[in-house]
Design a protein around this motif. Structure first.
Motif, mmCIF file in Angstrom:
data_model
loop_
_atom_site.group_PDB
_atom_site.id
_atom_site.type_symbol
_atom_site.label_atom_id
_atom_site.label_comp_id
_atom_site.label_asym_id
_atom_site.label_seq_id
_atom_site.Cartn_x
_atom_site.Cartn_y
_atom_site.Cartn_z
ATOM 1 N N VAL A 154 7.758 4.592 0.917
ATOM 2 C CA VAL A 154 6.338 4.553 0.558
ATOM 3 C C VAL A 154 6.036 3.370 -0.359
ATOM 4 O O VAL A 154 4.906 2.895 -0.412
ATOM 5 N N GLU A 155 7.077 2.865 -1.060
ATOM 6 C CA GLU A 155 6.848 1.701 -1.914
ATOM 7 C C GLU A 155 6.406 0.492 -1.096
ATOM 8 O O GLU A 155 5.659 -0.363 -1.579
ATOM 9 N N THR A 156 6.877 0.431 0.156
ATOM 10 C CA THR A 156 6.457 -0.664 1.038
ATOM 11 C C THR A 156 4.969 -0.573 1.321
ATOM 12 O O THR A 156 4.245 -1.570 1.294
ATOM 13 N N LEU A 157 4.492 0.656 1.590
ATOM 14 C CA LEU A 157 3.061 0.859 1.821
ATOM 15 C C LEU A 157 2.267 0.486 0.572
ATOM 16 O O LEU A 157 1.232 -0.182 0.659
ATOM 17 N N TRP A 158 2.752 0.930 -0.581
ATOM 18 C CA TRP A 158 2.047 0.641 -1.826
ATOM 19 C C TRP A 158 2.006 -0.866 -2.094
ATOM 20 O O TRP A 158 1.008 -1.388 -2.562
ATOM 21 N N GLY A 159 3.089 -1.550 -1.757
ATOM 22 C CA GLY A 159 3.123 -2.987 -1.953
ATOM 23 C C GLY A 159 2.036 -3.699 -1.175
ATOM 24 O O GLY A 159 1.484 -4.707 -1.631
ATOM 25 N N ILE A 160 1.680 -3.160 0.000
ATOM 26 C CA ILE A 160 0.620 -3.754 0.814
ATOM 27 C C ILE A 160 -0.757 -3.415 0.246
ATOM 28 O O ILE A 160 -1.587 -4.283 0.014
#
Length: 209
Positions: A154-160
């Motif tokens: 989910v950190e990848t999603l948050w990064g976007i």
């Protein structure tokens, strides 16, 4: 405007107008149902943080991102988001006026059930507009945002998504996995009594309905 109207939950009027919540029972279109029911958020006015702020819960993990994208349903989703944030705004404005100090909300995002892979495919379509609505029109509604049941990745999603938020809004967000009791206490600022009023899925004693 009708002079007999009264502000919702004691909220102050905006000129001659008042914010009024109403349920529409005869929604028949796909987009109408999404705008009314795909909304997974609710305000828990009896769950107060130690600073007096109300608690809102968003079961974001239950959203069918693939289905929303298939139905080209960005507008209804944003309609629900704006309606929900306006409701929260009016609630905290009423509390601020009543207590003669700034009162803001504490939001809990429950990502249980979220498909990171499916969401990644559509996050660039939904993420930036949703972030823009929150930041442009409701930047001071929330005091904190506690994200729980965060799946791996989910950190990848948050990064976007965070690319479209300023630093002040990013600093309000904290991510936790399945063990989130401490985060509810330290970040959402909920004591044991407040937590007990949350739904059972969030560690409380209230109904999950």
């Amino acid at each position: 405007s009708n002079p007999d109207h009264r502000p919702l939950d004691g909220a102050p009027c905006r000129g001659e107008w008042t914010w009024r919540r109403s349920a529409v029972a005869d929604v028949t279109t796909v987009r109408g149902r999404i705008a009314q029911n795909a909304g997974t958020s609710s305000i828990h006015r009896d769950v107060l943080a130690d600073d007096g702020g109300v608690t809102t819960v968003s079961r974001t993990g239950r959203l069918d991102m693939a289905g929303l994208a298939r139905e080209h349903a960005l507008d209804p989703v944003l309609m629900f988001q704006a309606s929900m944030l306006e409701d929260v705004l009016q609630t905290v404005r009423a509390a601020s006026q009543r207590e003669k100090r700034l009162v803001r909300a504490h939001t809990i995002f429950d990502l249980d059930g979220l498909s990171v892979i499916a969401t990644l495919r559509h996050v660039r379509k939904f993420g930036p507009p949703a972030a823009a609505v929150a930041q442009r029109y409701f930047p001071e509604v929330n005091s904190s945002t506690t994200v729980i049941n965060s799946p791996r990745g989910v950190e990848t999603l948050w990064g976007i998504v965070s690319l479209w938020l300023d630093q002040a809004m990013r600093d309000k967000v904290s991510f936790r996995g399945r063990h989130f009791a401490k985060a509810l206490r330290d970040h959402a600022r909920l004591d044991a009594d407040a937590v007990s009023r949350l739904p059972k899925l969030l560690g409380g004693e209230a109904s999950n309905d």
